[in-house]
Design a protein around this motif. Structure first.
Motif, mmCIF file in Angstrom:
data_model
loop_
_atom_site.group_PDB
_atom_site.id
_atom_site.type_symbol
_atom_site.label_atom_id
_atom_site.label_comp_id
_atom_site.label_asym_id
_atom_site.label_seq_id
_atom_site.Cartn_x
_atom_site.Cartn_y
_atom_site.Cartn_z
ATOM 1 N N GLY A 15 0.820 -1.212 0.000
ATOM 2 C CA GLY A 15 0.000 0.000 0.000
ATOM 3 C C GLY A 15 0.850 1.255 0.000
ATOM 4 O O GLY A 15 0.676 2.151 -0.824
ATOM 5 N N TRP A 16 1.813 1.301 0.934
ATOM 6 C CA TRP A 16 2.656 2.490 1.028
ATOM 7 C C TRP A 16 3.578 2.621 -0.170
ATOM 8 O O TRP A 16 3.839 3.725 -0.646
ATOM 9 C CB TRP A 16 3.463 2.480 2.330
ATOM 10 N N VAL B 98 -6.769 -2.640 -4.773
ATOM 11 C CA VAL B 98 -6.698 -3.842 -3.930
ATOM 12 C C VAL B 98 -5.768 -3.582 -2.746
ATOM 13 O O VAL B 98 -6.071 -3.923 -1.600
ATOM 14 C CB VAL B 98 -6.229 -5.061 -4.752
ATOM 15 N N ALA B 99 -4.637 -2.920 -3.007
ATOM 16 C CA ALA B 99 -3.686 -2.641 -1.928
ATOM 17 C C ALA B 99 -4.321 -1.729 -0.876
ATOM 18 O O ALA B 99 -4.154 -1.934 0.331
ATOM 19 C CB ALA B 99 -2.423 -2.001 -2.495
ATOM 20 N N LEU B 100 -5.067 -0.723 -1.336
ATOM 21 C CA LEU B 100 -5.644 0.243 -0.393
ATOM 22 C C LEU B 100 -6.867 -0.315 0.316
ATOM 23 O O LEU B 100 -7.352 0.264 1.286
ATOM 24 C CB LEU B 100 -6.026 1.532 -1.129
ATOM 25 N N ASP B 101 -7.382 -1.447 -0.168
ATOM 26 C CA ASP B 101 -8.533 -2.068 0.462
ATOM 27 C C ASP B 101 -8.123 -2.906 1.680
ATOM 28 O O ASP B 101 -8.948 -3.323 2.473
ATOM 29 C CB ASP B 101 -9.269 -2.943 -0.569
ATOM 30 N N ALA B 110 -2.194 6.986 2.747
ATOM 31 C CA ALA B 110 -1.735 6.344 1.511
ATOM 32 C C ALA B 110 -2.766 6.536 0.404
ATOM 33 O O ALA B 110 -2.425 6.786 -0.752
ATOM 34 C CB ALA B 110 -1.492 4.852 1.756
ATOM 35 N N ARG B 111 -4.023 6.467 0.789
ATOM 36 C CA ARG B 111 -5.107 6.661 -0.179
ATOM 37 C C ARG B 111 -5.079 8.071 -0.770
ATOM 38 O O ARG B 111 -5.182 8.253 -1.981
ATOM 39 C CB ARG B 111 -6.428 6.404 0.554
ATOM 40 N N LEU B 112 -4.880 9.069 0.100
ATOM 41 C CA LEU B 112 -4.805 10.448 -0.382
ATOM 42 C C LEU B 112 -3.630 10.615 -1.350
ATOM 43 O O LEU B 112 -3.751 11.266 -2.388
ATOM 44 C CB LEU B 112 -4.634 11.421 0.789
ATOM 45 N N LEU B 113 -2.481 10.022 -1.005
ATOM 46 C CA LEU B 113 -1.299 10.164 -1.862
ATOM 47 C C LEU B 113 -1.557 9.516 -3.224
ATOM 48 O O LEU B 113 -1.171 10.033 -4.264
ATOM 49 C CB LEU B 113 -0.075 9.521 -1.202
ATOM 50 N N CYS B 114 -2.222 8.361 -3.196
ATOM 51 C CA CYS B 114 -2.457 7.613 -4.439
ATOM 52 C C CYS B 114 -3.354 8.363 -5.415
ATOM 53 O O CYS B 114 -3.168 8.275 -6.624
ATOM 54 C CB CYS B 114 -3.126 6.275 -4.115
ATOM 55 N N ILE B 115 -4.343 9.072 -4.897
ATOM 56 C CA ILE B 115 -5.296 9.707 -5.812
ATOM 57 C C ILE B 115 -4.886 11.129 -6.172
ATOM 58 O O ILE B 115 -5.494 11.756 -7.030
ATOM 59 C CB ILE B 115 -6.736 9.711 -5.255
ATOM 60 N N ALA B 116 -3.834 11.640 -5.529
ATOM 61 C CA ALA B 116 -3.442 13.052 -5.731
ATOM 62 C C ALA B 116 -3.219 13.428 -7.203
ATOM 63 O O ALA B 116 -3.639 14.504 -7.621
ATOM 64 C CB ALA B 116 -2.215 13.380 -4.896
ATOM 65 N N PRO B 117 -2.550 12.592 -8.011
ATOM 66 C CA PRO B 117 -2.252 13.042 -9.383
ATOM 67 C C PRO B 117 -3.488 13.438 -10.181
ATOM 68 O O PRO B 117 -3.393 14.254 -11.087
ATOM 69 C CB PRO B 117 -1.585 11.812 -10.014
ATOM 70 N N LEU B 178 -9.791 5.157 -7.547
ATOM 71 C CA LEU B 178 -10.870 5.700 -6.729
ATOM 72 C C LEU B 178 -12.168 4.936 -6.968
ATOM 73 O O LEU B 178 -12.872 4.556 -6.033
ATOM 74 C CB LEU B 178 -11.040 7.177 -7.092
ATOM 75 N N ILE B 179 -12.474 4.676 -8.240
ATOM 76 C CA ILE B 179 -13.743 4.031 -8.559
ATOM 77 C C ILE B 179 -13.714 2.547 -8.200
ATOM 78 O O ILE B 179 -14.651 2.014 -7.612
ATOM 79 C CB ILE B 179 -14.086 4.260 -10.038
#
Lengths: 273, 296
Positions: A15-16, B98-101, B110-117, B178-179
């Protein structure tokens, strides 16, 4: 059921790891924004350096940066307010007083969003030119309002549909007229939904880059088109580019983070919640 | 509870016409006027440089268009870009979702960082990648290549379309994430636990429970992204400007060049009609999927 430790460590690392890879370009830009120009292009790249605010001072000292920033604010907020003014009554009608054609109407509105901008570039450009709207803020406000209106109506519609019927029914039996229902009951009940709709509309307008590049020259230029002017190869001002970019994306990134959960439905027209 | 959009109304029937009229009229004008003009211009000999040129030419612009190798080059580039970005964003977006789930410390961040772009404006993301990361001399990738003793790649000169694709994919992976993540979180946990009890695990669980559950969301991601990807413009405008030569000229960029750099309105409008037809093929399926949803 507690998972084994190794699995939990793997989940955290995966995840990270993905999060850091995805965020890295933004992080690297943010770091570069605090470097001096020679440090920004240094090889090997500097990870530790003495941060400076000089780039931000220089970017903001150029009075025109604020000019472009305010253009972005005016255009995105203006088009959103206009879109809400037009879209709120329509979404209300479609959600609570649907006629036979309500569904067809919604689908038709969605289909107007499918028109590729480039397909109508020529007529829009010529119409703007003959109406004197090229490089004007009002032109962009109206254009962005039209582009985002279907999304605004759809998103509001999905929020309105979730309001329990019983509440409105009770209000009606108490003798509340539709306009009173709308203002005193529905707006407060769906305020979070309306707010996320407004935020999504602001985000989309703020980041729009096709029309802003093609329809503005300098007077009405928002940040998207201004940043594009950094692409001309007249020297490497990466630190200033990064500072200007960081200021340009900062507020919108925060908006996006605030509203991330709600905007899925707006972006998928309610198909995924 | 079954709910049909066309039957239940609250309270006395009020006239909805004044409420709907502004939206409907505005969208009607917005849809019909430019479309009609594009169709009209596409059958005109119309150049902004040559005022004497004019007049109805029927389908001649289309004949020119379809005998022009530039069009097929642009179409091929468009398909390559759209297909490549779709595959990358769905596959990587699925991995992120899957990783963020999973449960792990700091998952929210981590979720915020992933969707930032997704929230970065296209011109900014294009310039960050072009300069800070992919620049052949001072870019970070060039430094990494040199350190590892690999040949340094001049991304936008050697693989222009691929490099544009990397930037666009980076912007759209978060959308898929996100979706798909939203969809994953609506997966019935009891069903997963039941399958686990039956001995399904790891990949089999994913293959037979998770993936079928996600099928609909993946379809929606693919269709919505296609609509937007068919219009990718700013990323090309600030990085390669369609070059070198026309190696990274896609259909939108070709139309822009012909219309606003060559001032050939007739030709560009015919190209615009092609773009509209392409987008509408996808839109047809997307609209059908979404309107099914209204009946639920």
């Amino acid at each position: 059921m507690e998972r084994p430790l190794t699995q939990r460590i793997f989940a955290a690392v995966a995840g990270w790891g993905l999060a850091i890879i995805m965020f890295f370009p933004i992080l690297w830009m943010a770091m570069t924004a605090f470097k001096r120009e020679p440090e920004a292009i240094a090889s090997p790249p500097l990870i530790f350096f003495e941060p400076t605010l000089r780039n931000f001072e220089q970017v903001l000292d150029r009075a025109d940066y604020l000019h472009f920033f305010f253009n972005s604010v005016i255009v995105s907020v203006g088009s959103t307010l206009l879109g809400l003014a037009v879209g709120l009554p329509a979404a209300y009608a479609l959600a609570f007083h649907p006629g036979k054609r309500a569904k067809d109407l919604l689908v038709w509105m969605l289909s107007t969003k499918m028109m590729p901008a480039v397909g109508v570039l020529v007529p829009i450009y010529l119409m703007f030119k003959s109406a004197g709207l090229l490089d004007s803020r009002i032109g962009l406000v109206v254009l962005y309002m039209l582009v985002n209106l279907p999304i605004i109506i759809w998103m509001l519609f999905t929020f309105f549909r979730e309001v329990p019927r019983e509440i409105l029914e009770a209000a009606r039996l108490d003798g509340a007229r539709p306009l009173r229902q709308f203002i005193h009951l529905l707006i407060p009940l769906t305020a979070p939904g309306i707010a996320s709709t407004a935020l999504l509309s602001i985000i989309l307008a703020w980041n729009e880059a096709f029309w802003s590049i093609n329809l503005t020259v300098s007077n009405a230029t928002p940040l998207t088109a201004f940043i594009a002017s950094f692409s001309s190869p007249q020297g490497l001002f990466w630190a200033k580019l990064s500072a200007a970019s960081l200021l340009a994306i900062g507020p919108i990134l925060v908006f996006g983070w605030i509203t991330q959960r709600q905007l899925v439905r707006g972006l998928t027209f309610g198909a995924v919640k | 509870m079954q709910r049909n959009a066309s039957t239940d109304s609250i309270g006395p029937m009020i006239s909805t016409r004044p409420l709907l009229a502004p939206s409907v009229i505005l969208l009607l004008i917005w849809m019909i006027v430019p479309l009609a003009l594009t169709l009209w211009f596409s059958m005109q000999r119309y150049s902004l440089l040559d005022a004497s040129a004019g007049g109805f030419v029927g389908f001649r612009n289309y004949v020119f268009l379809f005998t022009d190798p530039n069009l097929f080059n642009a179409l091929a580039n468009t398909i390559f870009l759209v297909a490549g970005v779709l595959v990358a964003s769905v596959v990587i977006g699925l991995a992120c979702a899957v990783a963020l789930d999973q449960q792990f410390p700091g998952r929210g961040i981590a979720r915020l960082l992933c969707i930032a772009p997704f929230f970065v404006m296209p011109t900014v993301s294009a310039l960050i990648w072009k300069n800070l990361l992919m620049h052949p001399v001072n870019g970070l990738f060039a430094y990494i290549s040199r350190t590892l003793g690999l040949p340094v790649v001049d991304w936008f000169a050697q693989w222009p379309l691929f490099s544009v694709g990397v930037i666009v994919a980076w912007q759209w992976i978060p959308f898929a994430t996100l979706i798909l993540l939203t969809s994953l979180q609506s997966l019935d946990r009891d069903q997963v636990e039941a399958a686990r009890m039956d001995g399904a695990k790891g990949l089999r669980l994913f293959r037979f429970i998770t993936l079928p559950h996600l099928a609909r969301s993946i379809t929606i991601v693919v269709m919505i992204e296609t609509i937007f990807l068919l219009s990718v413009f700013a990323e090309i405008f600030v990085t390669t400007a369609g070059g070198p030569g026309n190696a990274s000229t896609t259909l939108p960029f070709l139309i822009y060049k012909v219309a606003l750099l060559d001032y050939n309105v007739g030709w560009a409008s015919a190209g615009g009609v092609i773009a509209i037809i392409l987008a509408n093929i996808v839109a047809y399926f997307l609209v059908r999927t979404i309107s099914h949803n209204l009946d639920r």
